[in-house]
Design an enzyme around this catalytic site. Structure first.
Site, PDB file in Angstrom:
ATOM      1  N   GLU A 123     -19.237 -10.191 -21.039  1.00  0.00           N
ATOM      2  CA  GLU A 123     -17.936  -9.524 -21.017  1.00  0.00           C
ATOM      3  C   GLU A 123     -17.331  -9.653 -19.625  1.00  0.00           C
ATOM      4  OE1 GLU A 123     -19.634  -5.878 -23.850  1.00  0.00           O
ATOM      5  OE2 GLU A 123     -19.095  -5.516 -21.760  1.00  0.00           O
ATOM      6  N   TYR A 232     -15.890  -0.869 -24.508  1.00  0.00           N
ATOM      7  CA  TYR A 232     -17.058  -1.747 -24.654  1.00  0.00           C
ATOM      8  C   TYR A 232     -18.284  -1.035 -25.241  1.00  0.00           C
ATOM      9  CZ  TYR A 232     -17.799   0.495 -20.094  1.00  0.00           C
ATOM     10  OH  TYR A 232     -17.912   1.417 -19.086  1.00  0.00           O
ATOM     11  N   LYS A 318     -21.475 -10.528  -9.939  1.00  0.00           N
ATOM     12  CA  LYS A 318     -20.198 -10.374  -9.245  1.00  0.00           C
ATOM     13  C   LYS A 318     -19.850 -11.650  -8.478  1.00  0.00           C
ATOM     14  CE  LYS A 318     -18.869  -6.337  -7.942  1.00  0.00           C
ATOM     15  NZ  LYS A 318     -18.656  -5.050  -7.237  1.00  0.00           N
ATOM     16  N   CYS A 414       4.336  -0.664  23.020  1.00  0.00           N
ATOM     17  CA  CYS A 414       5.305   0.407  22.763  1.00  0.00           C
ATOM     18  C   CYS A 414       6.468   0.317  23.757  1.00  0.00           C
ATOM     19  CB  CYS A 414       4.634   1.770  22.849  1.00  0.00           C
ATOM     20  SG  CYS A 414       4.250   2.289  24.530  1.00  0.00           S
ATOM     21  N   CYS A 431      -4.556   1.814  25.905  1.00  0.00           N
ATOM     22  CA  CYS A 431      -3.371   2.322  26.583  1.00  0.00           C
ATOM     23  C   CYS A 431      -3.673   3.771  26.940  1.00  0.00           C
ATOM     24  CB  CYS A 431      -2.151   2.246  25.663  1.00  0.00           C
ATOM     25  SG  CYS A 431      -0.701   3.098  26.326  1.00  0.00           S
ATOM     26  N   CYS A 436       2.525   7.659  25.027  1.00  0.00           N
ATOM     27  CA  CYS A 436       2.724   6.451  24.221  1.00  0.00           C
ATOM     28  C   CYS A 436       3.130   6.863  22.804  1.00  0.00           C
ATOM     29  CB  CYS A 436       1.441   5.629  24.177  1.00  0.00           C
ATOM     30  SG  CYS A 436       1.475   4.253  22.995  1.00  0.00           S
TER      31      CYS A 436
END
Length: 675
Positions: A123, A232, A318, A414, A431, A436
């Site tokens: 499936e 299922y 998988k 920034c 930073c 900021c």
């Protein structure tokens, strides 16, 4: 009088007949559209029939049935979900990415059947959310999530909104059906497109959105998202002797079954099916991440039995994460709440694993240097866990001759353009400017997040909007927003209802305990676990603010770097001002109900967590264990008291079995925790 009564009876009977006729037609059209993907009527014709049914039920309310098609549209919101025990556990499948391990599975099946041959059913593994449906006398009685495999949530009201689930059938026996709820890719992209246009944060992937939708307490919201289900599993008093036969029974009853279901006589045929769908998996309108292989005979399934929470007669193969090639157009910088600056790849959009990718992580400057990644390169992009895109390398032969190595900028991106620095021994640049604007935004987002103050409605886009308008300059301003409620209600895409909802969420956040407030402050290197340790040790913010480095490092698991960060944070005058304002707003800065002297039933016991827990995160499980005196460690040893096993456990589970350590399910852990 008798004539009037007769006339009423006649109208009532006509209405009943028409309601039954309309219900049958709409159910038929729903099945054709949602289950068979072969619409029989136009949308307009369907809508007219649906509206007629709604009008008749409004005119004759006594004739409206609980399984009417109109009852799919959603009802009033619930306050919480009822917990329901599964009649039979909803087990998880063992996963493998290896053909060698799959061959080993076939060998174990043959050994378990003492040489008897087995047929297999293949499936498609839908990337969805498991759900159980129980029917009583042919009518949908209850819908339950997987939960921890033994108990799940009653989400019947939500399940009723899923159009391809039959609400009633022309049978008189009881039975159970199980399957996966999912969203089609196009639906997912459309939902994200609308959210993006509305300035809202987009969802990561269809499965996460599906899971979140099913957990909504208001089924009318669930109804607005066209979920689907694929079935299922069929369990009834009288069943077919094979899984393949029972799937056919599901289809015969009108349940949606898998896109492709194949009976394979040999292992070679199973491998052929896997190869076929590895190349075809993106030709279908929904996401699959592998193939489920099950022994077909129910008797052979019974003989093989189970191990822990997984059947020995089934396995999920998988597929590996996919990789795509695309052009690296630019490298931009992103600033986090602690000032950490990370590089992000700006890509030529490329379709990968069911979605279009235009940005991906580049980790840090060392990664870029080690991989020698440059702007203008053709790069390879992969989705880690099929969710987060990442650049994994470049294609050397496609690099242009005039290509130049990328250098990390010296200034923050920034508006303030503050200098960046890289502390010795660290991977990131930082930073260090407290003003900021990017840091302020990220700090507020963190403060309002689910694991911190949990302020619903104060997400990324709203924080961006409020900071740009000057409504929020730091986290303490959140608790001044009620003063500007009318101003917020007047903003585009807001209004009175949204503004009031946000105000309620902000007020509710004041109930969050001290450890959550401490974590929300965003002290560098202090995560949820460390915040809990500090809160439980010092009991209130004053003692913590006055703590010495020796006192801090004397706490188990608090190191020198963490201690220095705490000292620096509380020595900062701006942070002191913010904490003071938060205290004035009524946040919890002490443990109000100190149970330190109370019973610690798990004292001295160590736990290891492995696999995916269903009803709580690992962090939540750890918090609950440590609150009762237990200890959570990362590795299994002879000293380990218990190993808590969730879905898809790893090697820790196997090691625990070898050492004879007691294994707990999530349900058994909850029992120990006193849930």
């Amino acid at each position: 009088m008798n004539d009037e009564l007769s006339l009423f009876d006649s109208d009532d009977k006509k209405a009943e007949n028409r309601i039954n006729e309309l219900s049958a037609l709409i159910n038929k059209y729903d099945k054709a559209y949602y289950a068979d993907a072969t619409p029989l009527v136009s949308d307009r014709e369907y809508d007219e029939l649906f509206r007629e049914l709604q009008d008749l039920e409004a005119q004759f309310p006594a004739l409206k049935k609980s399984d009417s098609p109109t009852q799919r549209v959603g009802s009033d919101a619930l306050e919480s979900f009822e917990s329901v025990r599964h009649d039979k556990p909803m087990l998880s499948l063992q996963n493998t990415y290896s053909r060698k391990e799959l061959s080993e599975f076939f060998r174990r099946v043959e050994e378990g059947l003492e040489g008897d041959k087995a047929e297999y059913v293949c499936e498609l593994k839908y990337d969805g959310v498991a759900m159980s449906l129980r029917y009583r006398k042919g009518k949908l009685d209850i819908a339950v999530t997987r939960g921890d495999g033994y108990n799940g949530d009653n989400i019947t009201a939500n399940a009723r909104t899923i159009r391809n689930i039959p609400l009633s059938l022309n049978v008189d026996h009881d039975f159970e059906v199980r399957g996966e709820v999912y969203l089609e890719d196009q639906t997912f992209r459309e939902i994200n497109r609308k959210r993006e246009e509305a300035g809202e944060k987009i969802y990561a992937n269809p499965r996460n959105l599906t899971a979140g939708t099913l957990k909504l307490l208001d089924s009318s919201q669930v109804a607005s998202r066209p979920l689907k289900m694929v079935c299922y599993y069929y369990d009834a008093t009288e069943m077919n002797i094979t899984h393949y036969g029972n799937t056919g029974k599901l289809k015969e009853l009108g349940f949606p079954t898998g896109y492709d279901l194949r009976l394979c006589k040999t292992a070679d045929e199973v491998f052929e099916f896997i190869d076929e769908w590895e190349s075809k998996r993106h030709d279908i309108p929904f996401a699959i991440d592998g193939i489920v292989i099950k022994v077909n005979s129910l008797e052979q399934q019974r003989l093989l039995g189970f191990v822990a929470r997984s059947p020995k007669w089934a396995i999920a193969y998988k597929y590996e994460a996919e990789t795509a090639r695309t052009l690296l157009k630019d490298i931009k910088l992103q600033v986090g709440r602690t000032g950490a600056v990370t590089p992000v790849a700006e890509l030529e959009p490329v379709f990968l694993s069911g979605s279009t990718v235009s940005r991906a992580t580049l980790h840090n400057v060392d990664f870029i240097t080690d991989k020698d990644i440059r702007v203008g390169d053709t790069v390879m992009v992969q989705k880690g866990g099929e969710v987060i895109p990442k650049v994994i390398g470049h294609v050397p032969e496609l690099r242009s001759a005039d290509s130049k190595a990328w250098e990390f900028p010296a200034l923050c991106p920034c508006k303030r353009q503050s200098p960046l620095s890289r502390p010795e021994g660290e991977a990131n640049y930082y930073c260090n400017d407290p003003q900021c604007p990017w840091q302020i935004r990220r700090h507020i987002e963190h403060f309002a997040s689910r694991n911190a103050m949990y302020i619903e409605g104060l997400g990324e886009k709203v924080v961006e909007q409020f900071t740009e308008l000057g409504l929020l300059k730091d986290i303490s301003d959140i608790y001044r927003l009620h003063e500007r409620r009318d101003e917020i209600a007047a903003l585009e895409r807001w209004g009175d209802k949204s503004a009031d909802k946000l105000m309620t969420a902000i007020e509710k956040s004041k109930e969050r305990p001290f450890d959550k407030v401490l974590f929300a402050l965003g002290i560098r290197f202090i995560g949820e676990s460390a915040a809990g340790l500090l809160a439980n040790h010092f009991k209130n913010i004053d003692k913590l603010m006055n703590a010495t480095e020796e006192e801090l490092t004397g706490i188990y698991e608090i190191g020198e770097r963490m201690a220095k960060s705490v000292l620096d944070f509380f020595a900062d005058e701006n942070e002191q001002r913010i904490v003071s304002r938060l205290r004035e707003s009524g946040l919890q800065f002490e443990i109000s109900n100190d149970n330190s002297g109370g019973a610690k039933p798990l004292a001295g016991i160590s736990f290891v967590l492995t696999g995916e827990l269903e009803n709580m995160t690992r962090t939540e499980a750890k918090e609950k264990i440590t609150a009762l005196g237990g200890k959570v460690t990362g590795s299994v040893s002879k000293k380990t008291g218990y190993v808590v096993v969730g879905a898809n456990p790893g090697s820790k589970y196997e090691k625990a079995q070898k050492l004879g350590i007691t294994i707990l399910s999530e349900e058994e852990l909850n029992t120990k925790l006193g849930s």
